[in-house]
Design a protein around this motif. Structure first.
Motif, PDB file in Angstrom:
ATOM      1  N   VAL A 270       0.907  -1.183  -0.026  1.00 11.14           N
ATOM      2  CA  VAL A 270       0.143   0.126  -0.105  1.00 11.14           C
ATOM      3  C   VAL A 270       0.928   1.444  -0.142  1.00 11.14           C
ATOM      4  O   VAL A 270       0.377   2.362  -0.708  1.00 11.14           O
ATOM      5  CB  VAL A 270      -0.879  -0.107   1.227  1.00 11.14           C
ATOM      6  N   LEU A 273       3.497   1.363  -3.665  1.00  8.16           N
ATOM      7  CA  LEU A 273       2.933   1.486  -4.995  1.00  8.16           C
ATOM      8  C   LEU A 273       2.871   2.862  -5.184  1.00  8.16           C
ATOM      9  O   LEU A 273       2.968   3.464  -6.384  1.00  8.16           O
ATOM     10  CB  LEU A 273       1.688   0.725  -5.161  1.00  8.16           C
ATOM     11  N   PRO A 274       2.003   3.680  -4.289  1.00  7.36           N
ATOM     12  CA  PRO A 274       1.771   5.171  -4.468  1.00  7.36           C
ATOM     13  C   PRO A 274       3.332   5.918  -4.611  1.00  7.36           C
ATOM     14  O   PRO A 274       3.386   6.789  -5.548  1.00  7.36           O
ATOM     15  CB  PRO A 274       1.005   5.629  -3.331  1.00  7.36           C
ATOM     16  N   ILE A 275       4.244   5.321  -3.833  1.00 11.66           N
ATOM     17  CA  ILE A 275       5.765   6.153  -3.834  1.00 11.66           C
ATOM     18  C   ILE A 275       6.332   5.979  -5.227  1.00 11.66           C
ATOM     19  O   ILE A 275       6.771   6.794  -5.800  1.00 11.66           O
ATOM     20  CB  ILE A 275       6.348   5.616  -2.661  1.00 11.66           C
ATOM     21  N   LEU A 277       4.913   5.249  -7.965  1.00 19.92           N
ATOM     22  CA  LEU A 277       4.293   6.115  -9.204  1.00 19.92           C
ATOM     23  C   LEU A 277       4.580   7.371  -9.013  1.00 19.92           C
ATOM     24  O   LEU A 277       4.627   8.037 -10.223  1.00 19.92           O
ATOM     25  CB  LEU A 277       2.611   5.612  -8.587  1.00 19.92           C
ATOM     26  N   LEU A 278       4.726   7.811  -7.854  1.00 18.56           N
ATOM     27  CA  LEU A 278       4.947   9.402  -7.790  1.00 18.56           C
ATOM     28  C   LEU A 278       6.586   9.526  -8.075  1.00 18.56           C
ATOM     29  O   LEU A 278       6.698  10.613  -8.814  1.00 18.56           O
ATOM     30  CB  LEU A 278       4.907   9.916  -6.121  1.00 18.56           C
TER      31      LEU A 278
END
Length: 289
Positions: A270, A273-275, A277-278
């Motif tokens: 969790v 993945l956002p990191i 993508l960023l």
């Protein structure tokens, strides 16, 4: 030489992150057992035959039990709100330090990191005395006439927000200061010469150029806040649900190491993945620039 210089941090990450991650991932695919350690091995070698048993039921259990989804959502919500509060408080402080005279900056930075000289646990315990019904905060509010009776602050989500903001504020200030201190003042003077007011100069020049510090500080606050355990356990109430508490209960109360390991792996996914993508978006923007 570049590859040689990058070897020590790669070895460090491999030894203290990759190896423990693989161990936890292995445990998450095993079955619980009343044994020491409390899980069954993934493979067994008998009579020259290697048999591998992978149990994905732990991840299916997380998907079907609403407790874990509620824990993840609550942890992300508390961490996100705490990060925004930390940014709102830390940005003016970092800006003031960056614009202070050069002789005072080191003193101000030392005051920022001064709480780290005291034990983290003691600092959190100190907030219990400050926030309780007969503590100094309620005493001050009663003495000034702002309230008629003590308000309940301790064992609420607001106490958790306050504890997280206080604890991780230096992690927001330092990256912001590093970015703002390198900001060229000639750009601000040029904007003023072109007729921009201070508010417009801040929104169009200072704020966009400080985005790397904002992103770095937000990540340094948000990531550890999601898995925080001590602050919710001491300052939060029974309704304060965070994934760190769920992990502790699964490991030490239920002794269900496979489910606890699955919870940890999902939490890493969790966050990762956002990191990732960023970072990909930032790399693409740098290439286009």
């Amino acid at each position: 030489m570049r590859r040689l210089a990058s070897l020590p941090p790669l070895l460090w990450l491999g030894l203290f992150f990759l190896v423990p991650f693989l161990v936890v991932a292995k445990i998450s695919l095993s079955e619980p057992a009343i044994a020491q350690p409390p899980y069954l091995p993934l493979w067994d070698w008998a009579d020259g035959v290697l048999s591998v048993t992978l149990d994905f039921g732990n991840y299916l259990f997380l998907a079907t039990d609403p407790l874990y989804l509620a824990s993840y959502l609550s942890s992300v919500k508390i961490a996100a709100i705490s990060t925004l509060l930390t940014l709102a408080l830390g940005y003016p402080m970092a800006y003031a330090i960056a614009r202070a005279p050069a002789g005072r900056r080191n003193l101000l930075l030392m005051l920022v990191i001064l709480p780290f000289w005291t034990s983290f646990l003691l600092r959190v315990y100190a907030w219990i005395g400050l926030l309780k019904a007969n503590g100094p905060i309620n005493g001050f509010l009663l003495a000034t006439g702002l309230i008629d009776q003590p308000i309940v602050i301790l064992q609420t989500d607001w106490a958790v927000y306050l504890g997280i903001v206080y604890t991780y504020l230096p992690f927001m200030i330092l990256p912001l200061y590093a970015t703002l201190s390198r900001l060229e003042r000639d750009l601000l003077e040029a904007a003023a010469d072109l007729g921009a007011r201070p508010a417009a100069t801040f929104l169009t020049v200072t704020l966009p150029l400080s985005m790397p510090g904002i992103v770095a500080g937000s990540m340094l606050v948000f990531i550890p806040a999601v898995g925080e355990y001590v602050i919710p356990a001491l300052l939060g109430g029974p309704d304060t649900l965070m994934i760190g508490s769920v992990l502790w209960n699964e490991f030490f109360l239920n002794r269900d190491w496979p489910v606890a390991s699955a919870v940890a792996i999902v939490m890493i996914a969790v966050l990762a993945l956002p990191i990732a993508l960023l970072r990909r978006i930032q790399a693409r923007e740098e290439e286009e620039a």
